[in-house]
Scaffold this motif. Structure first.
Motif, PDB file in Angstrom:
ATOM      1  N   PHE B 305       0.808  -1.218   0.000  1.00  0.00           N
ATOM      2  CA  PHE B 305       0.000   0.000   0.000  1.00  0.00           C
ATOM      3  C   PHE B 305       0.845   1.273   0.000  1.00  0.00           C
ATOM      4  O   PHE B 305       0.391   2.309  -0.462  1.00  0.00           O
ATOM      5  CB  PHE B 305      -0.963  -0.010   1.192  1.00  0.00           C
ATOM      6  CG  PHE B 305      -2.000  -1.073   1.072  1.00  0.00           C
ATOM      7  CD1 PHE B 305      -2.921  -1.044   0.030  1.00  0.00           C
ATOM      8  CD2 PHE B 305      -2.035  -2.150   1.957  1.00  0.00           C
ATOM      9  CE1 PHE B 305      -3.865  -2.044  -0.103  1.00  0.00           C
ATOM     10  CE2 PHE B 305      -2.982  -3.148   1.821  1.00  0.00           C
ATOM     11  CZ  PHE B 305      -3.899  -3.097   0.783  1.00  0.00           C
ATOM     12  N   PHE B 306       2.042   1.185   0.544  1.00  0.00           N
ATOM     13  CA  PHE B 306       2.904   2.367   0.544  1.00  0.00           C
ATOM     14  C   PHE B 306       3.605   2.539  -0.807  1.00  0.00           C
ATOM     15  O   PHE B 306       4.068   3.616  -1.128  1.00  0.00           O
ATOM     16  CB  PHE B 306       3.960   2.271   1.657  1.00  0.00           C
ATOM     17  CG  PHE B 306       3.518   2.868   2.961  1.00  0.00           C
ATOM     18  CD1 PHE B 306       3.400   4.241   3.101  1.00  0.00           C
ATOM     19  CD2 PHE B 306       3.209   2.077   4.049  1.00  0.00           C
ATOM     20  CE1 PHE B 306       2.993   4.802   4.311  1.00  0.00           C
ATOM     21  CE2 PHE B 306       2.805   2.621   5.261  1.00  0.00           C
ATOM     22  CZ  PHE B 306       2.704   3.993   5.382  1.00  0.00           C
ATOM     23  N   ALA B 307       3.704   1.435  -1.563  1.00  0.00           N
ATOM     24  CA  ALA B 307       4.435   1.510  -2.825  1.00  0.00           C
ATOM     25  C   ALA B 307       3.751   2.497  -3.763  1.00  0.00           C
ATOM     26  O   ALA B 307       2.521   2.572  -3.822  1.00  0.00           O
ATOM     27  CB  ALA B 307       4.502   0.134  -3.462  1.00  0.00           C
ATOM     28  N   ASP B 308       4.575   3.265  -4.451  1.00  0.00           N
ATOM     29  CA  ASP B 308       4.064   4.264  -5.371  1.00  0.00           C
ATOM     30  C   ASP B 308       3.249   3.590  -6.466  1.00  0.00           C
ATOM     31  O   ASP B 308       2.137   3.952  -6.775  1.00  0.00           O
ATOM     32  CB  ASP B 308       5.244   5.017  -5.984  1.00  0.00           C
ATOM     33  CG  ASP B 308       5.036   6.503  -5.826  1.00  0.00           C
ATOM     34  OD1 ASP B 308       4.071   6.872  -5.126  1.00  0.00           O
ATOM     35  OD2 ASP B 308       5.829   7.266  -6.395  1.00  0.00           O
ATOM     36  N   VAL B 371      -1.633   9.027   2.932  1.00  0.00           N
ATOM     37  CA  VAL B 371      -1.800  10.480   2.923  1.00  0.00           C
ATOM     38  C   VAL B 371      -0.557  11.179   3.467  1.00  0.00           C
ATOM     39  O   VAL B 371      -0.362  12.358   3.284  1.00  0.00           O
ATOM     40  CB  VAL B 371      -3.026  10.906   3.747  1.00  0.00           C
ATOM     41  CG1 VAL B 371      -4.308  10.506   3.031  1.00  0.00           C
ATOM     42  CG2 VAL B 371      -2.979  10.306   5.136  1.00  0.00           C
ATOM     43  N   LYS B 372       0.246  10.453   4.193  1.00  0.00           N
ATOM     44  CA  LYS B 372       1.501  11.055   4.657  1.00  0.00           C
ATOM     45  C   LYS B 372       2.575   9.975   4.759  1.00  0.00           C
ATOM     46  O   LYS B 372       2.274   8.780   4.747  1.00  0.00           O
ATOM     47  CB  LYS B 372       1.312  11.778   5.997  1.00  0.00           C
ATOM     48  CG  LYS B 372       0.970  10.867   7.163  1.00  0.00           C
ATOM     49  CD  LYS B 372       0.602  11.649   8.396  1.00  0.00           C
ATOM     50  CE  LYS B 372       1.838  12.079   9.172  1.00  0.00           C
ATOM     51  NZ  LYS B 372       1.470  12.665  10.476  1.00  0.00           N
ATOM     52  N   SER B 642      15.590   1.289  -2.083  1.00  0.00           N
ATOM     53  CA  SER B 642      15.329   2.715  -1.956  1.00  0.00           C
ATOM     54  C   SER B 642      14.074   3.208  -2.653  1.00  0.00           C
ATOM     55  O   SER B 642      14.087   4.209  -3.340  1.00  0.00           O
ATOM     56  CB  SER B 642      16.537   3.482  -2.503  1.00  0.00           C
ATOM     57  OG  SER B 642      16.689   4.644  -1.774  1.00  0.00           O
ATOM     58  N   GLU B 643      12.995   2.513  -2.462  1.00  0.00           N
ATOM     59  CA  GLU B 643      11.726   3.034  -2.961  1.00  0.00           C
ATOM     60  C   GLU B 643      11.382   4.282  -2.149  1.00  0.00           C
ATOM     61  O   GLU B 643      11.770   4.404  -0.991  1.00  0.00           O
ATOM     62  CB  GLU B 643      10.636   1.964  -2.751  1.00  0.00           C
ATOM     63  CG  GLU B 643      10.695   0.822  -3.729  1.00  0.00           C
ATOM     64  CD  GLU B 643      10.464   1.247  -5.158  1.00  0.00           C
ATOM     65  OE1 GLU B 643       9.614   2.123  -5.367  1.00  0.00           O
ATOM     66  OE2 GLU B 643      11.152   0.726  -6.054  1.00  0.00           O
ATOM     67  N   GLU B 644      10.609   5.119  -2.764  1.00  0.00           N
ATOM     68  CA  GLU B 644      10.348   6.407  -2.125  1.00  0.00           C
ATOM     69  C   GLU B 644       9.651   6.255  -0.763  1.00  0.00           C
ATOM     70  O   GLU B 644      10.015   6.872   0.215  1.00  0.00           O
ATOM     71  CB  GLU B 644       9.482   7.254  -3.047  1.00  0.00           C
ATOM     72  CG  GLU B 644       9.658   8.734  -2.765  1.00  0.00           C
ATOM     73  CD  GLU B 644       8.844   9.549  -3.753  1.00  0.00           C
ATOM     74  OE1 GLU B 644       8.010  10.340  -3.299  1.00  0.00           O
ATOM     75  OE2 GLU B 644       9.055   9.360  -4.964  1.00  0.00           O
ATOM     76  N   ASN B 645       8.631   5.394  -0.741  1.00  0.00           N
ATOM     77  CA  ASN B 645       7.852   5.268   0.486  1.00  0.00           C
ATOM     78  C   ASN B 645       8.260   4.070   1.332  1.00  0.00           C
ATOM     79  O   ASN B 645       7.569   3.726   2.278  1.00  0.00           O
ATOM     80  CB  ASN B 645       6.372   5.149   0.148  1.00  0.00           C
ATOM     81  CG  ASN B 645       5.852   6.439  -0.418  1.00  0.00           C
ATOM     82  OD1 ASN B 645       6.375   7.508  -0.111  1.00  0.00           O
ATOM     83  ND2 ASN B 645       4.850   6.342  -1.263  1.00  0.00           N
ATOM     84  N   THR B 646       9.365   3.452   0.974  1.00  0.00           N
ATOM     85  CA  THR B 646       9.778   2.247   1.679  1.00  0.00           C
ATOM     86  C   THR B 646       9.889   2.491   3.173  1.00  0.00           C
ATOM     87  O   THR B 646       9.438   1.689   3.978  1.00  0.00           O
ATOM     88  CB  THR B 646      11.144   1.773   1.185  1.00  0.00           C
ATOM     89  OG1 THR B 646      11.118   1.796  -0.203  1.00  0.00           O
ATOM     90  CG2 THR B 646      11.462   0.400   1.691  1.00  0.00           C
ATOM     91  N   GLU B 647      10.485   3.635   3.522  1.00  0.00           N
ATOM     92  CA  GLU B 647      10.774   3.876   4.922  1.00  0.00           C
ATOM     93  C   GLU B 647       9.478   3.869   5.736  1.00  0.00           C
ATOM     94  O   GLU B 647       9.440   3.336   6.838  1.00  0.00           O
ATOM     95  CB  GLU B 647      11.522   5.195   5.078  1.00  0.00           C
ATOM     96  CG  GLU B 647      12.353   5.305   6.337  1.00  0.00           C
ATOM     97  CD  GLU B 647      13.159   4.053   6.644  1.00  0.00           C
ATOM     98  OE1 GLU B 647      13.824   3.533   5.724  1.00  0.00           O
ATOM     99  OE2 GLU B 647      13.102   3.581   7.795  1.00  0.00           O
ATOM    100  N   SER B 648       8.425   4.434   5.174  1.00  0.00           N
ATOM    101  CA  SER B 648       7.142   4.455   5.886  1.00  0.00           C
ATOM    102  C   SER B 648       6.629   3.039   6.061  1.00  0.00           C
ATOM    103  O   SER B 648       6.181   2.659   7.146  1.00  0.00           O
ATOM    104  CB  SER B 648       6.108   5.247   5.101  1.00  0.00           C
ATOM    105  OG  SER B 648       6.612   6.524   4.832  1.00  0.00           O
ATOM    106  N   ALA B 649       6.692   2.263   4.984  1.00  0.00           N
ATOM    107  CA  ALA B 649       6.187   0.885   5.052  1.00  0.00           C
ATOM    108  C   ALA B 649       6.981   0.080   6.071  1.00  0.00           C
ATOM    109  O   ALA B 649       6.411  -0.623   6.904  1.00  0.00           O
ATOM    110  CB  ALA B 649       6.274   0.236   3.684  1.00  0.00           C
ATOM    111  N   VAL B 650       8.307   0.230   6.011  1.00  0.00           N
ATOM    112  CA  VAL B 650       9.154  -0.514   6.959  1.00  0.00           C
ATOM    113  C   VAL B 650       8.843  -0.065   8.379  1.00  0.00           C
ATOM    114  O   VAL B 650       8.682  -0.885   9.278  1.00  0.00           O
ATOM    115  CB  VAL B 650      10.652  -0.306   6.632  1.00  0.00           C
ATOM    116  CG1 VAL B 650      11.516  -0.893   7.732  1.00  0.00           C
ATOM    117  CG2 VAL B 650      10.997  -0.934   5.299  1.00  0.00           C
TER     118      VAL B 650
END
Lengths: 171, 1006
Positions: B305-308, B371-372, B642-650
């Motif tokens: 879900f976090f993946a672009d 959303v964030k 290094s996906e953009e939203n990876t850090e959030s998902a992790v």
């Protein structure tokens, strides 16, 4: 005379159980406890007669007896030889427990192991005990009969193998 | 339409799985030992049956203020016991007694036998007479069958005198033990229900005066399992709440919880059914490990879900993470421990289920976008990591293993009290060893037992055995003969009591063997063909009989625990290497290393910190590290790409998972809580390490590596220098002296050597280039030496600036050159040095400064922007007053020239490196041949030298051993071009002196 003796003997055979067989009067510990006094510490003489199955001659012994409340009993045999049996130690724990239970009128413990029978009144009573089938004593003992007034006067222990021991206690 | 078909197929699979799962005949195995021990051990020893035997007993203790009520209490309790399920364990001795009575004189006590063998007949007679007259003495048999009461004596000798207590601290006590009738076949549901009933009676019958205590293994299991169920329910609720909270925070939409739940349920179902079909049974403890599935399910879902966009890159990442989790679990399958095999199958198939759902079913749901995004707090992470480091170090001291099963469980205070009370009241001695004897028939078993017990008797070891209760036919015959002798020699003493006929009969009696047939002694028999000798005390038993085994439950189980722990500990490095190789195949060897590193760090820290808290670890701790590996490797795989939203998902999946485990760590069952604690520490630590290592430190380099194959020197971050490291080193130097700096330099070099592949690559390129001139091979050792020598030069620099470098360690190679130089300096018309990055020129700058007597004399140095900033800050912070003018090499213009000229006229010295191009200054370079390779040199340095019209020197300070050798060349009357040529020759000359002192860690030869 011979015939008379026989009739007397027959009378006894018939009447004795009627008079003495406490086992016709099943009872329970609650009612018994009201009719048997609590037994306190005592020192007295004892006489024992053992009738052994298949043995014609009874074994007779006598000596001193002592009962200490909440502790147990001692038999100090003086005849035919001297010896002391101390039922207060843990080797005879089970026997001691029974003695203590009776003297302290704690029948419920015994009731689990024995059926109770009672006849008489507080001044002169007979207490009968037969082991229940699930109890340990069932294999060895067929009945224990106690006669007493303030104290126990006589104990009859009948074994399943036919042996019978009678104990008299006298001042 | 496609999506509808997919959902349809999924539904069919789910129905099929449910059908298979519930119709298959497998059963749920709850026996912990069976799950832990390998099948061959279970089959070859009786360890499990014996453990079950002793663990099926429930101990009941009755307490009352008065004896009368105590009996009533016990009686009432017994009445309540459901005899369909429980049996009261009072052994039925009547059967045995009846056998004894058939031939009483076949049974003799040990003491009597000794007397008989010693022909002490009178002693035996005296004893028997005393017994006979004993008031209230009960004879088991009649006198005409056993006149010496030998059977009574035999039975009494076997009765273990117990130290039973029935009165303690003003209260009366009684006890009993009951056990499940068919304990193995009983499902945990029913046994728990039945124990709950007992507990209800216990509560119902207890009041202020009377109390019932329950103890024994089944009670412990009941409390543990019900408490664990409650704990796990609470944990599930809390974990769900945190998932909802985080989902709301980052997505403001709870719709994604549906696919998430679907993936987990499907994964669990697939895992469960596969395991059940594979193994015929399903071990309850495998469920505990299924928490991994929940964690990884959430993990995959958040990544999705976090993946672009869900493109091939995402699928690649997901697949890699799936494969890398499968590998460690797959290896568990080969350990030979069924529990681990089941965990492996369950997890692998469960994971496959989740993986497939994410890939094929998630696209069927409407896309939910975050959303964030989460912004990591680097400083907090660093503080956390520091705390983790300190705690781990502290844990190191406490780290040890305890493989006792009892170490996995701490009973509640009440249960412990009940256990202690039972031991006190019953006086039951805990047995420690059991000897198992196997034979085809019971008589043979008893004969073997007699052989063994002879040895036990000789060693004064206490025991209870079947042979003690029922001697073999052989022994019975021996006894018969002994008694026969007694009768012949002594029976006439009984002539008063026994008739002549009876005496004659006794003397002529024939031997009749009594066989132990159709009887079963539960406590001393495991089955019809196996008997047990219960041995007290821990004396080591060495028995060489055939078909005889010695089982010491505690130590045997401990042995297997230790054994399997060792296997797993040995397997772990193998898993790591395999995983590394796999990752190296998928990425490259360096990326693989970085991917695996946070997991290793996390596992080490988790083990150490758990050791700090619990003090001891066990087999399960070791199993848990595999789980940690399975979890954390995913985080790294997603991060490293290094996906953009990876850090959030992790972050979100780490928080949810580690939170759940933290909660579980607080539960009452020590086995679960210590495992959960390791998972919590492992996951959080490796999350932090992963973030700092991959996101903050390595990823820029990894990315850069992919974009530019070759880099300029200013593009390479100085791996060994840097502001913070400089300050830290200074601080340590102040405390520990200069040697610590060299130690740090060594470790920094190791670190740089391992991680800074770019630097290693440039070193290799350089060493290859100079190989034919210097004879140095470009091997690993030389590359490391090269990096180490740079690190040491940084230390020397620090010593020089702080005035701690010993001047006598600086030697001029040529005294004539030295003399010329000092003459030029003393003229005070300025000296222009063109230095290079070979050796350590700063050494010389200080020397020259110290020898200058003029107060306003300064050294003018050209440095890069970044370098000068660090350097200035460093000097400022350390309050070092160093007379130096710093010019930035990027900003040389006409004004610089004027300023420089003025300074030189005052007698200053100027140092400029002639071997590095300034940033953005590529155009103003000159290409020359250096060691037969084309290199670019800055024109500026040589132009300035010509413009300044002051004595110009080429200079280098090369370290040989502990001394710096100054190489000097004065340049006179040369054109700019000639100056460059001469400079290249000077460089070639200095390099040959010590090739490791070439400090250009960038693509110098491009």
């Amino acid at each position: 005379m011979k015939k008379f003796s026989f009739i007397i003997l027959l009378f006894f055979i018939i009447s004795c159980p009627v008079l003495a067989d406490v086992y016709k009067f099943p009872s329970n510990f609650e009612s018994i406890s009201k009719q048997i006094p609590k037994i306190h510490s005592i020192k007295c003489k004892f006489k024992q007669e053992k009738h052994l199955q298949n043995i014609s001659k009874p074994l007779i012994s006598s000596g001193d007896f002592e009962f200490v409340e909440n502790k147990g009993v001692y038999f100090h045999t003086l005849y035919p030889f001297e010896s002391t049996v101390d039922y207060t130690n843990k080797n005879y724990k089970q026997i001691n427990d029974i003695i203590n239970a009776i003297s302290a009128k704690k029948y419920s413990r015994l009731e689990r192991e024995f059926y109770f029978f009672y006849e008489g009144n507080i001044n002169k009573w007979t207490l009968g005990m037969k082991p229940k089938k699930n109890s340990n004593a069932y294999n060895y003992i067929s009945s224990i009969t106690l006669n007493g007034a303030d104290y126990i006067n006589k104990i009859i222990i009948k074994q399943t193998n036919g042996n019978m021991t009678t104990l008299w206690f006298t001042k | 339409m496609v999506y509808k078909i997919r959902i349809f197929i999924l539904l069919i699979i789910i129905i099929l799985l449910c059908f298979l799962g519930f119709t298959h005949k497998g059963y749920i195995e709850t026996n912990l030992l069976k799950t832990l021990l390998p099948q061959k051990v279970i089959n070859s020893t009786d360890i499990v049956s014996i453990a079950n035997k002793s663990s099926s007993v429930i101990k009941v203790i009755f307490e009352n203020d008065n004896q009368e009520d105590l009996d009533k209490l016990k009686h009432d309790f017994i009445k309540q016991i459901d005899t369909d399920y429980f049996e009261i364990t009072t052994p039925d001795v009547s059967k045995i007694l009846n056998k004894y009575l058939l031939q009483p004189t076949n049974f003799l006590s040990k003491e009597t036998k000794i007397l008989l063998k010693g022909k002490k007949y009178d002693e035996i007679y005296a004893k028997s007479i005393e017994k006979l007259y004993n008031p209230t003495g009960i004879q088991l048999t009649t006198l005409d069958k056993d006149p010496y009461l030998l059977l009574d004596d035999f039975i009494l000798s076997n009765r273990k005198i117990s130290d039973k207590i029935d009165y303690l601290d003003g209260k009366y006590y009684d006890y009993m033990s009951i056990k499940f009738k068919k304990n193995e076949a009983l499902s945990p549901d029913i046994s728990n229900k039945k124990i709950r009933e007992l507990i209800n009676f216990q509560r119902y019958l207890s009041d202020n005066h009377s109390k019932i205590y329950l103890a024994g293994a089944p009670i412990h299991s009941y409390y543990t399992s019900t408490r664990s169920v409650t704990d796990i329910n609470i944990i599930c609720i809390l974990s769900t709440l945190i998932i909802i909270f985080l989902t709301l925070k980052y997505f403001r939409d709870l719709k994604l919880l549906l696919p998430m739940a679907l993936s987990i349920i499907f994964g669990m179902l697939l895992g469960f059914v596969t395991t059940k079909l594979w193994f015929e049974n399903f071990q309850v403890i495998t469920m505990v490990f299924s928490t991994t599935l929940i964690g990884i399910g959430i993990d995959y879902s958040y990544h999705y879900f976090f993946a672009d966009k869900v493109d091939s890159k995402f699928i690649k990442n997901l697949s890699f993470s799936f494969i890398t989790t499968v590998v460690p679990f797959a290896l568990l399958y080969f350990t030979g421990i069924e529990l681990l095999e089941q965990v492996a199958v369950f997890t692998i198939f469960g994971l496959l289920g989740i993986y497939l759902i994410v890939l094929f079913i998630y696209p069927c749901f409407n896309a939910v976008k975050p959303v964030k995004n989460y912004e990591p707090q680097t400083n907090i992470y660093k503080i956390c990591l520091f705390i983790i480091f300190i705690l781990s170090m502290a844990g190191f001291a406490r780290l040890h293993f305890n493989d006792n099963l009892t170490a996995l469980y701490t009973p509640t205070r009440d249960l412990l009290k009940a256990e202690n009370l039972y031991n006190k009241i019953s006086g039951e001695e805990a047995y420690s060893q059991i000897i198992t004897v196997k034979a085809d028939n019971i008589n043979k078993i008893i004969e073997t037992e007699e052989k063994i017990t002879k040895e036990l008797d000789a060693n004064n070891i206490e025991y209870i055995s079947l042979s003690k209760i029922f001697p073999s036919v052989k022994t019975q015959y021996e006894n018969y003969n002994l008694v026969k002798n007694l009768y012949h020699n002594n029976l006439n003493n009984y002539s008063d009591i026994l008739s002549a006929n009876q005496i004659r009969k006794l003397k002529t009696a024939k031997f009749v063997p009594i066989k132990f047939d159709n009887m079963y002694l539960n406590d001393l028999m495991l089955n019809e063909k196996t008997s047990l000798i219960v041995v007290f005390g821990n004396k080591k038993l060495n028995l060489n009989e055939k078909n005889v085994g010695v089982i010491n439950l505690q130590s045997d189980i401990r042995y297997y625990m230790t054994h399997y722990r060792h296997i797993l500990m040995g397997l772990f490095p193998v898993v790591l290497i395999l995983l590394y190789m796999l990752l190296a195949c998928l990425y490259n060897y360096r990326k693989a290393f970085i991917t695996i590193l946070p997991s290793i760090g996390g596992i080490v820290a988790a083990i150490l910190m758990t050791a700090l808290i619990y003090g001891e670890l066990n087999l399960f701790s070791v199993i848990t590290i595999f789980l940690v590996l399975g979890f954390t490797i995913d985080y790294s795989i997603f991060r490293i790409n290094s996906e953009e939203n990876t850090e959030s998902a992790v972050f979100v999946s780490c928080v949810t998972t580690s939170f759940s485990f933290l909660m579980l760590a607080l539960c009452g069952f020590k086995l679960l809580s210590s495992m959960a604690l390791i998972l919590f520490f492992g996951i959080t630590t490796s999350y932090i390490i992963g973030y700092l290592l991959i996101k903050k430190y390595f990823n820029p380099l990894l990315m850069e590596n992919q974009n530019h194959e070759y880099a300029k020197w200013f593009q390479v971050e100085e791996q060994s220098a840097g502001k913070k490291r400089l300050y830290l080193s200074w601080f340590l130097f102040k405390i520990f002296g200069k040697n610590i700096l060299y130690v740090i330099a060594f470790f920094m070099s190791v670190f740089t050597f391992i991680f800074a592949s770019k630097i290693r690559k440039y070193s290799e390129k350089y060493l290859k280039t100079v190989e034919e001139y210097t004879g140095l091979k470009s091997n690993l050792l030389n590359k490391f030496k090269h990096i180490l020598s740079y690190a040491n030069s940084l230390v020397d620099k620090m010593l020089v600036y702080s005035g701690n470098f010993n001047e006598s360690d600086i030697i001029f190679d040529n005294d004539a050159d030295k003399k010329t130089l000092f003459e030029d300096i003393e003229k005070k018309c300025g000296v222009f040095f063109i230095c290079n990055h070979i050796g350590n020129i700063e050494i010389l700058q200080t020397l020259l400064l110290n020898q200058q007597k003029t107060p306003n004399f300064k050294v003018n140095i050209f440095m890069s922007n970044r370098q000068s900033q660090i350097f200035n800050d460093f000097l400022k912070t350390l309050k070092i007053n160093f007379p130096v003018n710093i010019f930035q090499v990027e900003e040389i213009d006409l004004n610089t020239g004027i300023e420089l000229k003025e300074n030189l006229n005052k007698g200053d010295m100027v140092f400029i490196a002639g071997d590095r191009l300034a940033q953005n200054n590529d155009a103003r370079s000159v290409t020359v041949k250096f060691l037969s390779r084309d290199i670019k040199l800055p024109q500026g340095a040589f132009k300035l030298a010509k413009l300044m019209e002051v004595p110009t020197y080429f200079i280098s300070a090369i370290k040989i051993g502990n001394k710096y050798h100054v190489i000097l060349e004065k340049q006179q009357n040369l054109s700019e071009k000639e100056l460059v040529k001469s400079y290249v020759k000077f460089m070639e000359r200095t390099i040959k002196i010590n090739p490791f002192q070439f400090f250009h860690f960038y693509d110098f030869f491009n």
